[in-house]
Write a protein that holds these residues in place. Sequence first.
Motif, PDB file in Angstrom:
ATOM      1  N   GLN A  46      20.344  -8.382 -21.352  1.00 34.93           N
ATOM      2  CA  GLN A  46      18.902  -8.484 -21.110  1.00 34.93           C
ATOM      3  C   GLN A  46      18.579  -9.695 -20.238  1.00 34.93           C
ATOM      4  OE1 GLN A  46      17.443  -8.555 -25.116  1.00 34.93           O
ATOM      5  NE2 GLN A  46      17.632  -6.326 -25.394  1.00 34.93           N
ATOM      6  N   GLY A  47      19.230 -10.811 -20.540  1.00 38.21           N
ATOM      7  CA  GLY A  47      18.985 -12.007 -19.739  1.00 38.21           C
ATOM      8  C   GLY A  47      19.403 -11.828 -18.292  1.00 38.21           C
ATOM      9  N   LEU A  48      20.612 -11.262 -18.062  1.00 36.47           N
ATOM     10  CA  LEU A  48      21.075 -11.041 -16.693  1.00 36.47           C
ATOM     11  C   LEU A  48      20.198 -10.035 -15.957  1.00 36.47           C
ATOM     12  CD1 LEU A  48      24.968 -10.941 -17.187  1.00 36.47           C
ATOM     13  CD2 LEU A  48      23.597 -12.759 -16.144  1.00 36.47           C
ATOM     14  N   THR A  49      19.769  -9.000 -16.673  1.00 40.51           N
ATOM     15  CA  THR A  49      18.919  -7.989 -16.031  1.00 40.51           C
ATOM     16  C   THR A  49      17.594  -8.594 -15.585  1.00 40.51           C
ATOM     17  OG1 THR A  49      19.918  -6.239 -17.387  1.00 40.51           O
ATOM     18  CG2 THR A  49      17.795  -5.767 -16.364  1.00 40.51           C
ATOM     19  N   LEU A  50      16.994  -9.420 -16.439  1.00 40.57           N
ATOM     20  CA  LEU A  50      15.728 -10.057 -16.062  1.00 40.57           C
ATOM     21  C   LEU A  50      15.929 -11.004 -14.875  1.00 40.57           C
ATOM     22  CD1 LEU A  50      14.305 -10.801 -19.633  1.00 40.57           C
ATOM     23  CD2 LEU A  50      13.483  -9.073 -18.015  1.00 40.57           C
ATOM     24  N   ALA A  51      17.049 -11.750 -14.891  1.00 38.91           N
ATOM     25  CA  ALA A  51      17.316 -12.671 -13.786  1.00 38.91           C
ATOM     26  C   ALA A  51      17.541 -11.925 -12.482  1.00 38.91           C
ATOM     27  CB  ALA A  51      18.522 -13.551 -14.126  1.00 38.91           C
ATOM     28  N   MET A  52      18.307 -10.833 -12.530  1.00 35.76           N
ATOM     29  CA  MET A  52      18.559 -10.052 -11.326  1.00 35.76           C
ATOM     30  C   MET A  52      17.275  -9.395 -10.816  1.00 35.76           C
ATOM     31  SD  MET A  52      21.682 -10.397 -10.416  1.00 35.76           S
ATOM     32  CE  MET A  52      21.805  -9.049  -9.257  1.00 35.76           C
ATOM     33  N   ALA A  53      16.424  -8.920 -11.741  1.00 29.34           N
ATOM     34  CA  ALA A  53      15.162  -8.322 -11.318  1.00 29.34           C
ATOM     35  C   ALA A  53      14.298  -9.350 -10.600  1.00 29.34           C
ATOM     36  CB  ALA A  53      14.434  -7.744 -12.530  1.00 29.34           C
ATOM     37  N   PRO A  61       7.542 -11.771 -16.677  1.00 22.44           N
ATOM     38  CA  PRO A  61       6.803 -12.625 -17.618  1.00 22.44           C
ATOM     39  C   PRO A  61       7.782 -13.346 -18.547  1.00 22.44           C
ATOM     40  CG  PRO A  61       6.637 -10.326 -18.305  1.00 22.44           C
ATOM     41  CD  PRO A  61       7.397 -10.333 -17.023  1.00 22.44           C
ATOM     42  N   TRP A  62       8.286 -14.485 -18.111  1.00 22.92           N
ATOM     43  CA  TRP A  62       9.343 -15.161 -18.855  1.00 22.92           C
ATOM     44  C   TRP A  62       8.905 -15.651 -20.224  1.00 22.92           C
ATOM     45  CZ3 TRP A  62      14.255 -14.692 -18.077  1.00 22.92           C
ATOM     46  CH2 TRP A  62      14.749 -14.377 -16.816  1.00 22.92           C
ATOM     47  N   GLY A  63       7.643 -15.919 -20.399  1.00 20.72           N
ATOM     48  CA  GLY A  63       7.194 -16.386 -21.714  1.00 20.72           C
ATOM     49  C   GLY A  63       7.456 -15.368 -22.810  1.00 20.72           C
ATOM     50  N   PRO A  64       6.833 -14.169 -22.761  1.00 17.50           N
ATOM     51  CA  PRO A  64       7.100 -13.163 -23.801  1.00 17.50           C
ATOM     52  C   PRO A  64       8.557 -12.708 -23.830  1.00 17.50           C
ATOM     53  CG  PRO A  64       5.138 -12.607 -22.545  1.00 17.50           C
ATOM     54  CD  PRO A  64       5.798 -13.740 -21.826  1.00 17.50           C
ATOM     55  N   CYS A  65       9.172 -12.543 -22.639  1.00 16.48           N
ATOM     56  CA  CYS A  65      10.575 -12.095 -22.610  1.00 16.48           C
ATOM     57  C   CYS A  65      11.490 -13.142 -23.222  1.00 16.48           C
ATOM     58  CB  CYS A  65      11.000 -11.807 -21.172  1.00 16.48           C
ATOM     59  SG  CYS A  65      10.174 -10.375 -20.440  1.00 16.48           S
ATOM     60  N   GLY A  66      11.204 -14.412 -22.976  1.00 16.71           N
ATOM     61  CA  GLY A  66      12.000 -15.478 -23.578  1.00 16.71           C
ATOM     62  C   GLY A  66      11.886 -15.481 -25.091  1.00 16.71           C
ATOM     63  N   ILE A  67      10.668 -15.197 -25.584  1.00 19.94           N
ATOM     64  CA  ILE A  67      10.493 -15.130 -27.048  1.00 19.94           C
ATOM     65  C   ILE A  67      11.370 -14.020 -27.635  1.00 19.94           C
ATOM     66  CG2 ILE A  67       8.842 -14.556 -28.870  1.00 19.94           C
ATOM     67  CD1 ILE A  67       6.693 -15.935 -27.187  1.00 19.94           C
ATOM     68  N   ALA A  68      11.363 -12.833 -26.972  1.00 15.81           N
ATOM     69  CA  ALA A  68      12.170 -11.717 -27.477  1.00 15.81           C
ATOM     70  C   ALA A  68      13.655 -12.066 -27.448  1.00 15.81           C
ATOM     71  CB  ALA A  68      11.886 -10.471 -26.646  1.00 15.81           C
ATOM     72  N   LEU A  69      14.117 -12.627 -26.340  1.00 13.29           N
ATOM     73  CA  LEU A  69      15.531 -13.001 -26.246  1.00 13.29           C
ATOM     74  C   LEU A  69      15.878 -14.080 -27.275  1.00 13.29           C
ATOM     75  CD1 LEU A  69      16.060 -13.106 -22.364  1.00 13.29           C
ATOM     76  CD2 LEU A  69      16.749 -11.323 -23.965  1.00 13.29           C
ATOM     77  N   GLY A  70      14.972 -15.026 -27.478  1.00 18.29           N
ATOM     78  CA  GLY A  70      15.221 -16.098 -28.436  1.00 18.29           C
ATOM     79  C   GLY A  70      15.335 -15.570 -29.859  1.00 18.29           C
ATOM     80  N   THR A 113       7.364  -5.290 -19.705  1.00 17.51           N
ATOM     81  CA  THR A 113       8.127  -5.001 -18.478  1.00 17.51           C
ATOM     82  C   THR A 113       8.017  -3.536 -18.060  1.00 17.51           C
ATOM     83  OG1 THR A 113      10.116  -4.673 -19.834  1.00 17.51           O
ATOM     84  CG2 THR A 113       9.796  -6.857 -18.860  1.00 17.51           C
ATOM     85  N   GLY A 114       6.836  -2.959 -18.157  1.00 19.24           N
ATOM     86  CA  GLY A 114       6.606  -1.631 -17.597  1.00 19.24           C
ATOM     87  C   GLY A 114       6.620  -0.479 -18.569  1.00 19.24           C
ATOM     88  N   GLY A 115       6.846  -0.718 -19.851  1.00 18.29           N
ATOM     89  CA  GLY A 115       6.832   0.371 -20.819  1.00 18.29           C
ATOM     90  C   GLY A 115       7.921   1.382 -20.560  1.00 18.29           C
TER      91      GLY A 115
END
Length: 438
Positions: A46-53, A61-70, A113-115
Amino acid sequence: MRPSPHHEEPGLPFWQRWTGLSEIWVGADLSSRLLLLLRWLAVLGQGLTLAMAEKFGVEIPWGPCGIALGITLISNVILAWWHRQMPGQHLGGGFFHVLLGDAATLTFLLYWTGGLTNPFAIFYLVQLTLAAVALRSSAAISLGLLMGSAAAVLLIHHQPLRLQQGGPLSPSIQVYGQFTALFLAGAFVLVMLVAIRRRSHRLQMERQKLRQELESRERFLSVAALATGFAHELATPIGTLALAAAEMQTHPDAETAALMVKEAARCQEVLQRLRTLGQEALGQSSTPCEIGHIISTTLADLPPTQRQRITLPLPEDSRHAQVACAGLREALLVLLRNALLSSADDLPVGLNVRLSDEYVAFVVEDRGPGFTTEMLAHWGEPFRSTRAAGEGMGLGLFFVRRLAASMQGSAMVENRPEGGARVTLSLPRLLHSGPASP
């Protein structure tokens, strides 16, 4: 959570033991170590996919995505710590809660991230595959319904993905995302299906081994039953011979000698019958005999008082039908003696013969108390008898059942509606291709 033995196959590469691929299942459950590995890969992916995107110009939206990854990262650290502190323990029912949390995290990520337009929505199917493998049917269905509800919400409510410069995503970015999502999901499903196939093959081999052991045990019990029965039958003439021999030592006479000859011949007859049954047990061809002949020789082995009580409505067309001889006379004697002992001394016992194109059915009916419920449920098991202790060893019906099975026939017991018991022994009917016993 419950203890489970920690098994690893010897000789496996280190990477398989370390990743948990050597123990995809622990007993009947999915390995906790494998679940940890999959969740680490999920966080990394998930982290690599978000970085590549983001590198391709997608606004993340790194804030909500970071919370989910965390949340996934912290929960997996806790699980890893628990796994090290509690060696030999297994998640068991905790799998449901872990997968439920992962489904909630995936739903949260997809919302930002787009549903369902996000290609990685296909990972709902990956989680359902894992649930179907790891959980009971009811838990997997419940989780599937929750994921379906979450997907329905995402169909309407989600934050669309946009480029950093504004505007929708280009078709090329969407194609790259779909390819990556399909590749990763397909690789995961392939690994799980291969693991399931390997486990199914192992279980099949174990079932086959167990079936062979059970068949071997049944053959042993059959031999034990035959040996016990014939030993009991030989005990009487041998005892008589011993008494007669002692009498001959002191008072030799022709009558005692004739008795010894008679009892010796009786022993030889029993041994010959045992030899015939042994040939049948070894799969050797059995001599065919006519039904009329086998019934007459069977009745001749009964005392006259018992023989008179047997009603025998034998149709004329069935007298010359042929069946395999080996063991049949002993089986009929077992059934007739059981019926005679179960009925009062003045009540008749029926022996009927029913013919079909392929089978001959011998039906023995008595007018006794019938079979108990327990006996109907366990009939044919060795050392089970309806008579009082010391009056029978409970091997008769076991022998009849094994004989029917060895000759590709069948045996059935039931209680008659008008009272008494009925036992039906069905054996294959032989063609008139060779000489029958006289």
